[in-house]
Motif scaffolding. Sequence first.
Motif, PDB file in Angstrom:
ATOM      1  N   LYS A 134       0.857  -1.184   0.000  1.00 46.84           N
ATOM      2  CA  LYS A 134       0.000   0.000   0.000  1.00 46.84           C
ATOM      3  C   LYS A 134       0.892   1.232   0.000  1.00 46.84           C
ATOM      4  O   LYS A 134       1.747   1.392   0.854  1.00 46.84           O
ATOM      5  CB  LYS A 134      -0.894  -0.007   1.248  1.00 46.84           C
ATOM      6  N   LYS A 135       0.655   2.077  -0.974  1.00 46.69           N
ATOM      7  CA  LYS A 135       1.426   3.313  -1.075  1.00 46.69           C
ATOM      8  C   LYS A 135       0.749   4.374  -0.206  1.00 46.69           C
ATOM      9  O   LYS A 135      -0.463   4.568  -0.292  1.00 46.69           O
ATOM     10  CB  LYS A 135       1.498   3.788  -2.526  1.00 46.69           C
ATOM     11  N   ILE A 136       1.518   5.046   0.595  1.00 40.62           N
ATOM     12  CA  ILE A 136       1.024   6.102   1.465  1.00 40.62           C
ATOM     13  C   ILE A 136       1.405   7.439   0.836  1.00 40.62           C
ATOM     14  O   ILE A 136       2.589   7.711   0.592  1.00 40.62           O
ATOM     15  CB  ILE A 136       1.638   5.999   2.886  1.00 40.62           C
ATOM     16  N   ASP A 137       0.391   8.231   0.552  1.00 43.75           N
ATOM     17  CA  ASP A 137       0.659   9.559  -0.015  1.00 43.75           C
ATOM     18  C   ASP A 137       1.248  10.474   1.049  1.00 43.75           C
ATOM     19  O   ASP A 137       0.835  10.435   2.216  1.00 43.75           O
ATOM     20  CB  ASP A 137      -0.634  10.188  -0.553  1.00 43.75           C
ATOM     21  N   ILE A 138       2.175  11.293   0.626  1.00 40.53           N
ATOM     22  CA  ILE A 138       2.818  12.241   1.537  1.00 40.53           C
ATOM     23  C   ILE A 138       2.192  13.620   1.307  1.00 40.53           C
ATOM     24  O   ILE A 138       2.151  14.122   0.175  1.00 40.53           O
ATOM     25  CB  ILE A 138       4.330  12.317   1.277  1.00 40.53           C
ATOM     26  N   VAL A 139       1.694  14.194   2.366  1.00 44.39           N
ATOM     27  CA  VAL A 139       1.111  15.525   2.290  1.00 44.39           C
ATOM     28  C   VAL A 139       2.230  16.515   2.589  1.00 44.39           C
ATOM     29  O   VAL A 139       2.864  16.440   3.640  1.00 44.39           O
ATOM     30  CB  VAL A 139      -0.042  15.697   3.310  1.00 44.39           C
TER      31      VAL A 139
END
Length: 142
Positions: A134-139
């Motif tokens: 699962k790719k976690i988006d970086i804010v």
Amino acid sequence: MSRMSPPNSPFLLGFDEIERAIERVTRTASDGYPPYNIERIPKSDGRAERLRITLAVAGFLGEQLEVTVEEGQLVIRGRQQDDKERHYIHRGIAARQFQRVFLLAEGMQVAGADLQNGLLSVDLVRPEPERMVKKIDIVVRD
């Protein structure tokens, strides 16, 4: 420099349940009855690898044995009653009760139980987990 036990390592996050499981296993007293084996049965004929627990329960009938899964534990109970109509000259085989508890890893499932020739076999399987990335988006906040 302080020394940490493995469950208290800062790299092991969310493993509190393992520590509780170890405590449960150490609290479970066992008198060694009935004796048992645990064997690994390799994959064959399209069947997944299994673990088989075999208990020596000579003298027990199927209705006197109970196999349950309770809160992540495999519990095997045997209950025998003394036969009041028999008069023994020598009694070397006692009618006794037992409870044997095995802590199951997450995902382990009981595939079945079989009683044959005084041996109760309980098969366990662990379904192959699907690999998930699962790719976690970086804010980005400026």
